[in-house]
Design an enzyme around this catalytic site. Structure first.
Site, short mmCIF file in Angstrom:
data_model
loop_
_atom_site.label_atom_id
_atom_site.label_comp_id
_atom_site.label_asym_id
_atom_site.label_seq_id
_atom_site.Cartn_x
_atom_site.Cartn_y
_atom_site.Cartn_z
N THR A 68 0.69 -1.15 0.06
CA THR A 68 -0.11 -0.05 0.15
C THR A 68 0.71 1.20 0.25
O THR A 68 2.10 1.09 -0.43
CB THR A 68 -1.13 -0.11 1.32
OG1 THR A 68 -1.86 1.08 0.94
CG2 THR A 68 -0.47 -0.02 2.51
N LYS A 102 3.73 1.32 -3.78
CA LYS A 102 3.04 0.56 -4.89
C LYS A 102 3.80 0.88 -6.30
O LYS A 102 3.98 -0.23 -6.94
CB LYS A 102 1.75 1.00 -5.22
CG LYS A 102 0.68 0.69 -4.29
CD LYS A 102 -0.82 1.13 -4.69
CE LYS A 102 -1.72 0.63 -3.41
NZ LYS A 102 -3.16 1.08 -4.04
N ASN A 130 -0.10 -3.90 -6.27
CA ASN A 130 -0.22 -4.01 -4.96
C ASN A 130 -0.20 -5.45 -4.26
O ASN A 130 -0.85 -5.54 -3.19
CB ASN A 130 -1.73 -3.19 -4.76
CG ASN A 130 -2.88 -4.05 -5.36
OD1 ASN A 130 -2.54 -5.12 -6.07
ND2 ASN A 130 -3.98 -3.83 -5.26
P1 NAP Z 1 -2.01 8.66 -3.74
O1 NAP Z 1 -1.31 8.00 -4.72
O2 NAP Z 1 -1.21 9.23 -2.53
O3 NAP Z 1 -2.83 9.92 -4.59
C1 NAP Z 1 -3.71 10.54 -3.98
C2 NAP Z 1 -4.16 11.76 -5.05
O4 NAP Z 1 -5.06 12.67 -4.23
C3 NAP Z 1 -2.98 12.50 -5.42
O5 NAP Z 1 -3.36 13.04 -6.69
C4 NAP Z 1 -2.93 13.88 -4.89
O6 NAP Z 1 -2.77 14.99 -5.54
C5 NAP Z 1 -4.59 14.05 -4.57
N1 NAP Z 1 -4.69 14.82 -3.31
C6 NAP Z 1 -4.41 14.50 -1.86
N2 NAP Z 1 -4.72 15.57 -1.00
C7 NAP Z 1 -5.67 16.42 -1.84
C8 NAP Z 1 -6.36 17.41 -1.47
N3 NAP Z 1 -6.36 17.91 -0.42
N4 NAP Z 1 -6.88 17.98 -2.74
C9 NAP Z 1 -7.10 17.40 -3.93
N5 NAP Z 1 -6.21 16.44 -4.11
C10 NAP Z 1 -5.57 15.89 -3.15
O7 NAP Z 1 -3.11 7.82 -3.44
P2 NAP Z 1 -3.86 6.65 -3.90
O8 NAP Z 1 -3.29 5.24 -3.61
O9 NAP Z 1 -4.11 6.99 -5.51
O10 NAP Z 1 -5.03 6.52 -3.05
C11 NAP Z 1 -6.46 7.49 -3.14
C12 NAP Z 1 -7.54 7.20 -2.20
O11 NAP Z 1 -7.83 5.95 -2.70
C13 NAP Z 1 -6.95 6.85 -0.51
O12 NAP Z 1 -8.11 7.55 0.06
C14 NAP Z 1 -6.99 5.16 -0.77
O13 NAP Z 1 -7.35 5.07 0.52
C15 NAP Z 1 -8.19 5.05 -1.85
N6 NAP Z 1 -8.11 3.83 -2.20
C16 NAP Z 1 -8.93 2.70 -2.16
C17 NAP Z 1 -8.95 1.55 -2.41
C18 NAP Z 1 -10.00 0.65 -2.22
O14 NAP Z 1 -9.68 -0.73 -2.32
N7 NAP Z 1 -11.26 0.83 -1.82
C19 NAP Z 1 -7.96 1.09 -3.27
C20 NAP Z 1 -6.93 2.03 -3.54
C21 NAP Z 1 -6.96 3.43 -3.10
P3 NAP Z 1 -1.50 15.47 -5.66
O15 NAP Z 1 -0.81 14.90 -6.71
O16 NAP Z 1 -1.89 17.10 -6.05
O17 NAP Z 1 -0.83 15.67 -4.41
#
Ligand code: NAP
Length: 413
Positions: free
Chosen positions: A52, A56, A77
């Protein structure tokens, strides 16, 4: 077998609960700082790992082979260690596809907006391409190649039909946060939030209130988890097994919240239901009385309704952050929209309904001392209770039946 999860930081893990319930095998949590990933991966002291945030992509250079989907996504993942070889997979694509199908959300030929531009967005893009969406926008804080900003989305794309929310905005402990309002998207049909804690984010609740299909990320989490189990243990679970795991995890975390008219039995039923399910029971009005060291009637008399509602909102805010409890609310909790949103995020809302002429009245109930007042109150409040509820349960029968009806409805969702 030596199976577990790597990430940093690692909080309370749903994956551990899930994996250990499905397979009789301990699931380890390895909090690995970014600078230690190389050593962890080269030692290979595991049979399988889930990966996670933030590793990743960092794990990819250590793999001997990568599956086609993971290659398309560009993020891994799940890693299986077999015959001294590390093979990488991405199960998020399967998880999101399963969620869309399960909720009859079609993105084929639809205009889709993916909010965020991180790892989950990469998986969502592959799903969008696999399912043949018409146009797929990536929306981020930073403009880039093929990436638009939130402002551009709001100003130029109010015809988006399906949203996939893939940022952490709205996740616990910042659950009040919301990227933007969905109200101006006149063609919106569905909103999927990948966040699973809380069960329903503020945006999911807004989408539901606007009449959209809307769902949080728990089903995706469980479906992708079963896909990992398949890789680790060579066990394939049925759709019904995935559904019952979603239900079990949801029920474990969710609060059961009783709302309804004053005197409809929320305290009696709430207490009995909590005993039946062996959960903690909290009565909002009792908590307010303990805080203020006076009765509800005295608070109304000395400080007025507005002051009472302020204290009530503070108590609701605090209780809505809890998990796995039973909450009996005061009858007027629906008078403030923010109370209803907070309780719905992690609560299964039961509207307890009792015949008007059976409702208790009296001096201890400052707003419902007479039957005539109750009828007028019912006219105003009934639509608000209906808007907030997940289910309506009649409380005109034996209490044990009421309790069993609540449990049945709660577990079957
Ligand atoms: P990540 O790689 O850290 O990406 C997060 C994204 O969110 C980045 O584009 C970031 O933008 C943006 N972001 C962060 N804070 C923000 C804010 N305050 N306003 C606007 N954009 C913001 O995370 P990820 O792995 O993609 O995961 C994203 C979400 O999906 C998490 O909540 C995670 O728990 C969830 N998820 C769930 C599952 C599931 O099985 N349900 C699976 C995977 C992920 P910047 O590039 O501008 O920093």
């Amino acid at each position: 077998m030596n199976i577990g999860l790597i990430g940093h930081p690692l909080g309370h893990s749903y994956s551990k609960i899930m994996q250990e319930q499905w397979v009789d095998c301990e699931y380890h949590l390895w909090d690995i700082a970014p600078e230690d990933v190389g050593e962890f991966m080269t030692k290979k002291q595991f049979d399988g790992i889930n990966v996670t945030i933030p590793h990743k992509m960092a794990v990819i250079p250590y793999l001997d082979d990568i599956d086609e989907t993971a290659l398309k996504v560009g993020a891994v993942n799940t890693i299986v260690h077999r015959n001294n070889r590390l093979i990488g997979y991405n199960t998020d694509v399967f998880g999101l596809t399963w969620l869309l199908q399960e909720n009859n959300i079609s993105i084929t030929n639809k205009k889709v907006a993916i909010l965020g531009n991180g790892g989950a967005t990469k998986a969502a893009l592959v799903v969008a391409s696999n399912l043949g969406c018409k146009q797929c926008l990536i929306v981020s804080r930073k403009k880039g190649d093929g990436v638009i900003t939130m402002d551009e989305l709001m100003q130029e794309h109010n015809d988006v039909e399906v949203f996939i929310q893939a940022t952490p905005v709205g996740m616990m402990p910042h659950e009040d946060q919301q990227l933007f309002s969905l109200a101006s998207f006149h063609k919106a049909e569905a909103f999927v939030d990948l966040i699973y804690n809380p069960y329903r984010t503020t945006m999911v609740i807004e989408a539901l209130d606007l009449g959209l299909k809307a769902i949080g990320g728990l089903q995706m989490l469980v479906a992708q988890g079963q896909e990992a189990i398949k890789r680790f243990h060579n066990i394939t679970l049925s759709d019904d097994e995935i559904r019952s795991m979603v239900s079990a995890l949801r029920c474990e975390k969710q609060n059961v919240v009783l709302i309804g008219m004053p005197g409809c039995g929320k305290s009696t039923v709430g207490k009995m239901f909590a005993e039946y399910c062996q959960r903690e029971w909290v009565d909002c009005d009792q908590l307010i009385e303990q805080r203020c060291k006076k009765s509800i009637a005295e608070i109304f008399k000395d400080e007025g309704e507005e002051a009472f509602r302020n204290i009530e909102s503070e108590v609701i805010t605090m209780l809505s952050k809890r998990q796995g409890i039973v909450i009996s609310c005061g009858g007027g909790v629906i008078k403030r929209h923010e109370n209803t949103v907070r309780l719905r995020r992690n609560g299964f809302i039961v509207y307890l309904k009792r015949d008007l002429n059976e409702l208790e009245v009296g001096v201890s109930r400052p707003l419902s001392q007479h039957k005539g007042v109750l009828e007028e109150m019912y006219k105003q409040r009934h639509p608000l209770y209906e808007k907030m509820m997940d289910v309506c349960i009649e409380n005109n029968q034996c209490l044990q039946t009421v309790v069993e009806n609540i449990e049945r409805e709660w577990k079957k969702r």
